[in-house]
Design an enzyme around this catalytic site. Sequence first.
Site, PDB file in Angstrom:
ATOM      1  N   GLY A  54      32.999  25.487 105.356  1.00 47.21           N
ATOM      2  CA  GLY A  54      31.777  26.080 105.883  1.00 47.21           C
ATOM      3  C   GLY A  54      32.139  27.270 106.743  1.00 47.21           C
ATOM      4  O   GLY A  54      33.277  27.373 107.215  1.00 47.21           O
ATOM      5  N   CYS A  81      39.057  22.496 104.620  1.00 48.30           N
ATOM      6  CA  CYS A  81      38.811  23.672 105.467  1.00 48.30           C
ATOM      7  C   CYS A  81      38.014  23.277 106.718  1.00 48.30           C
ATOM      8  O   CYS A  81      38.523  22.557 107.565  1.00 48.30           O
ATOM      9  CB  CYS A  81      38.126  24.758 104.643  1.00 48.30           C
ATOM     10  SG  CYS A  81      38.170  26.349 105.478  1.00 48.30           S
ATOM     11  N   TYR A  82      36.748  23.693 106.816  1.00 51.49           N
ATOM     12  CA  TYR A  82      35.934  23.281 107.970  1.00 51.49           C
ATOM     13  C   TYR A  82      35.939  21.755 108.093  1.00 51.49           C
ATOM     14  O   TYR A  82      35.984  21.212 109.191  1.00 51.49           O
ATOM     15  CB  TYR A  82      34.504  23.801 107.800  1.00 51.49           C
ATOM     16  CG  TYR A  82      33.561  23.431 108.930  1.00 51.49           C
ATOM     17  CD1 TYR A  82      33.498  24.212 110.078  1.00 51.49           C
ATOM     18  CD2 TYR A  82      32.734  22.310 108.845  1.00 51.49           C
ATOM     19  CE1 TYR A  82      32.637  23.882 111.115  1.00 51.49           C
ATOM     20  CE2 TYR A  82      31.875  21.963 109.878  1.00 51.49           C
ATOM     21  CZ  TYR A  82      31.833  22.751 111.014  1.00 51.49           C
ATOM     22  OH  TYR A  82      30.983  22.418 112.037  1.00 51.49           O
ATOM     23  N   HIS A 167      41.620  25.487 100.005  1.00 49.57           N
ATOM     24  CA  HIS A 167      40.514  25.107  99.114  1.00 49.57           C
ATOM     25  C   HIS A 167      41.047  24.652  97.754  1.00 49.57           C
ATOM     26  O   HIS A 167      41.325  25.478  96.897  1.00 49.57           O
ATOM     27  CB  HIS A 167      39.586  26.316  98.892  1.00 49.57           C
ATOM     28  CG  HIS A 167      38.747  26.623 100.083  1.00 49.57           C
ATOM     29  ND1 HIS A 167      37.544  26.016 100.323  1.00 49.57           N
ATOM     30  CD2 HIS A 167      38.953  27.457 101.123  1.00 49.57           C
ATOM     31  CE1 HIS A 167      37.033  26.462 101.452  1.00 49.57           C
ATOM     32  NE2 HIS A 167      37.868  27.342 101.963  1.00 49.57           N
ATOM     33  N   GLU A 169      39.477  23.427  95.332  1.00 47.66           N
ATOM     34  CA  GLU A 169      38.500  23.635  94.263  1.00 47.66           C
ATOM     35  C   GLU A 169      38.535  25.041  93.690  1.00 47.66           C
ATOM     36  O   GLU A 169      37.947  25.304  92.652  1.00 47.66           O
ATOM     37  CB  GLU A 169      37.084  23.326  94.783  1.00 47.66           C
ATOM     38  CG  GLU A 169      36.496  24.312  95.799  1.00 47.66           C
ATOM     39  CD  GLU A 169      36.970  24.101  97.243  1.00 47.66           C
ATOM     40  OE1 GLU A 169      38.019  23.459  97.440  1.00 47.66           O
ATOM     41  OE2 GLU A 169      36.301  24.608  98.160  1.00 47.66           O
ATOM     42  N   SER A 221      10.464  30.833  79.366  1.00 48.63           N
ATOM     43  CA  SER A 221      10.766  32.171  78.859  1.00 48.63           C
ATOM     44  C   SER A 221      11.353  32.106  77.458  1.00 48.63           C
ATOM     45  O   SER A 221      11.458  33.111  76.780  1.00 48.63           O
ATOM     46  CB  SER A 221      11.775  32.844  79.780  1.00 48.63           C
ATOM     47  OG  SER A 221      13.035  32.207  79.653  1.00 48.63           O
ATOM     48  N   GLY A 222      11.764  30.911  77.055  1.00 46.72           N
ATOM     49  CA  GLY A 222      12.459  30.797  75.780  1.00 46.72           C
ATOM     50  C   GLY A 222      13.967  30.838  75.980  1.00 46.72           C
ATOM     51  O   GLY A 222      14.731  30.515  75.093  1.00 46.72           O
ATOM     52  N   GLY A 223      14.392  31.234  77.184  1.00 47.24           N
ATOM     53  CA  GLY A 223      15.821  31.239  77.495  1.00 47.24           C
ATOM     54  C   GLY A 223      16.317  29.804  77.698  1.00 47.24           C
ATOM     55  O   GLY A 223      15.522  28.869  77.801  1.00 47.24           O
ATOM     56  N   VAL A 224      17.640  29.670  77.769  1.00 45.07           N
ATOM     57  CA  VAL A 224      18.227  28.334  77.819  1.00 45.07           C
ATOM     58  C   VAL A 224      17.785  27.550  79.066  1.00 45.07           C
ATOM     59  O   VAL A 224      17.364  26.401  78.971  1.00 45.07           O
ATOM     60  CB  VAL A 224      19.775  28.439  77.794  1.00 45.07           C
ATOM     61  CG1 VAL A 224      20.422  27.070  77.890  1.00 45.07           C
ATOM     62  CG2 VAL A 224      20.230  29.157  76.536  1.00 45.07           C
ATOM     63  N   ASP A 225      17.848  28.202  80.232  1.00 46.82           N
ATOM     64  CA  ASP A 225      17.626  27.449  81.468  1.00 46.82           C
ATOM     65  C   ASP A 225      16.195  26.919  81.577  1.00 46.82           C
ATOM     66  O   ASP A 225      15.982  25.743  81.874  1.00 46.82           O
ATOM     67  CB  ASP A 225      17.958  28.317  82.689  1.00 46.82           C
ATOM     68  CG  ASP A 225      19.365  28.886  82.606  1.00 46.82           C
ATOM     69  OD1 ASP A 225      20.176  28.329  81.854  1.00 46.82           O
ATOM     70  OD2 ASP A 225      19.638  29.890  83.284  1.00 46.82           O
ATOM     71  N   SER A 226      15.222  27.803  81.342  1.00 49.48           N
ATOM     72  CA  SER A 226      13.846  27.312  81.507  1.00 49.48           C
ATOM     73  C   SER A 226      13.501  26.320  80.403  1.00 49.48           C
ATOM     74  O   SER A 226      12.736  25.378  80.619  1.00 49.48           O
ATOM     75  CB  SER A 226      12.839  28.465  81.553  1.00 49.48           C
ATOM     76  OG  SER A 226      12.751  29.129  80.318  1.00 49.48           O
ATOM     77  N   SER A 227      14.084  26.481  79.224  1.00 47.00           N
ATOM     78  CA  SER A 227      13.787  25.545  78.142  1.00 47.00           C
ATOM     79  C   SER A 227      14.359  24.160  78.442  1.00 47.00           C
ATOM     80  O   SER A 227      13.694  23.145  78.242  1.00 47.00           O
ATOM     81  CB  SER A 227      14.370  26.033  76.815  1.00 47.00           C
ATOM     82  OG  SER A 227      13.921  27.323  76.557  1.00 47.00           O
ATOM     83  N   LYS A 366      26.264  26.999  83.789  1.00 48.44           N
ATOM     84  CA  LYS A 366      25.638  27.281  82.498  1.00 48.44           C
ATOM     85  C   LYS A 366      26.104  26.351  81.370  1.00 48.44           C
ATOM     86  O   LYS A 366      25.301  25.842  80.598  1.00 48.44           O
ATOM     87  CB  LYS A 366      25.953  28.737  82.115  1.00 48.44           C
ATOM     88  CG  LYS A 366      25.142  29.241  80.957  1.00 48.44           C
ATOM     89  CD  LYS A 366      23.844  29.784  81.457  1.00 48.44           C
ATOM     90  CE  LYS A 366      22.962  30.315  80.368  1.00 48.44           C
ATOM     91  NZ  LYS A 366      21.751  30.899  80.952  1.00 48.44           N
TER      92      LYS A 366
END
Length: 510
Positions: A54, A81-82, A167, A169, A221-227, A366
Amino acid sequence: MDKGIVIIDFGSQYNKLIARRIREADVYAEVVPCTMPLEEILSKNPVGIILSGGPSSVLQENAFVIDKAVYEQGIPVLGICYGMQLMAHQLGGKVQKGVKGEYGRSQFHINYKSSLFHNIPQKFDVWMSHFDEVAATPEDFVVIGKSGIEIAAMQNEDKKLYAVQFHPEVYHTQHGTEILHNFVFNICQAEKNWKLENFVEHQIAKIREQVGDKNVILGLSGGVDSSVAGVLLQQAIGEQLTCIFVDTGLLRKDEAAQVMETYGKEMNMNIVHVDAKEDFMQALSGISDPEEKRKIIGRRFIEIFDREAEKLDNVDFLSQGTIYPDVIESQSVKGPSATIKSHHNVGGLPEYMKLQLVEPLRELFKDEVRQVGEALGISKTQVMRHPFPGPGLGIRILGEVNAEKIEILQNADAIFIEELRNAGWYEKVSQAFVVLLPVKSVGVMGDERTYAYTAVIRSADTTDFMTATWSRLPYDLLDKISSRIINEVPGINRVAYDISSKPPATIEWE
Ligand code: XMP
């Protein structure tokens, strides 16, 4: 979430990456805010707890803390870290301001045998980002590694408390994933019981709990995320979901029909199809400045969405297909860094709508969203689609937009994509499309002189869309694409290939 890892968020931008590294090993990981009461954290039955990094200092007044009882539960804790400084500070060690801090790459030396470093070489490179440092460990802790600072990692094996200043990660830390896995498997004894189907089940339950009997709207929208978000909600709450699909007229060829077919018919989703082509065309008439076009499209979109939403009753929630990289990007959009392009979908809806957000994909990257989409039954072709910007072809037609140019561009773009698919290249590149320039040049077709537009084909390779290179497409493929576009699309007589990287260019041209 039984038997997973809880990551306590102290504000590091990397904490979702920790979750991802763990989920990749088939163990569930969830990021929770540091303000969550310990009782609630424990009710999740975690087998391990990670205190993330953080930006603040434990020496500050009002520094973020966690209930000290977390260290007494017999559940392994890893501070990063923090998180390491906090553990030291809360358990009676000493944290002090460093002299110059350590930022970026540093060399780490293991100097004590620890199960955290099982099968890790003695020396390796790590990624550091800290100013404060632990000057003295709490009693009963031993130092297990050093870097530019003497106490770069520590542990109390009996109590199963571990901490590292670097870190693990972050990609630049060598063996970072193995260190996290040592914690998860050797120390926490986590079981590999996490699959994306669990995510779907978990989110469906969560959505039902959040929404109750209220209604939800979602901009499809037809895009991947909103679908994917839409299908997930549909499976959770069925008829309580209404999707609003605004056809701006700036979509790819036949896209509007495909969206209605796939999601409306096949997936049986409740979709309001708004044909706003004319509306957008009028609004864009005479406008050629890129930022102005983006703003007009964004504003119009929200007005239309708002108008349609008003017509629905009892709507308390708005769902969005926000994914983790959007969260990170919108943070920098709001921050001091300069706005390079105004992404209209980050600004969100007007305050007065007072809708609560449902964002089931907020933690995912994604490729994870794509896997969820497939698990939900969306076809591979749909989930593998390249991203498409909110302002659509409006920013791929340079200068003023009109119906004729949209048609030309849609046809050229469809050929490019078809050829990429036929050649097996579509899924190898990250984003491909055609741009139409407001430049005409002379050509010859048969015996005729032509004077027509120039199209540019753009194909980018990237993992995060923040940096990108141009795809090394084979010459023969480029040749075929160019000749098909010139022969089959009236209005284009010249095709160029964009060989610019990002930075300094961007992926889109406007
Ligand atoms: P640039 O052009 O900034 O694009 O290199 C990076 C990625 O973002 C997409 N992009 C957008 N996506 N709304 C979006 O949803 C927008 O306004 C927008 N502008 C660019 C672009 O297609 C690429 O994937």
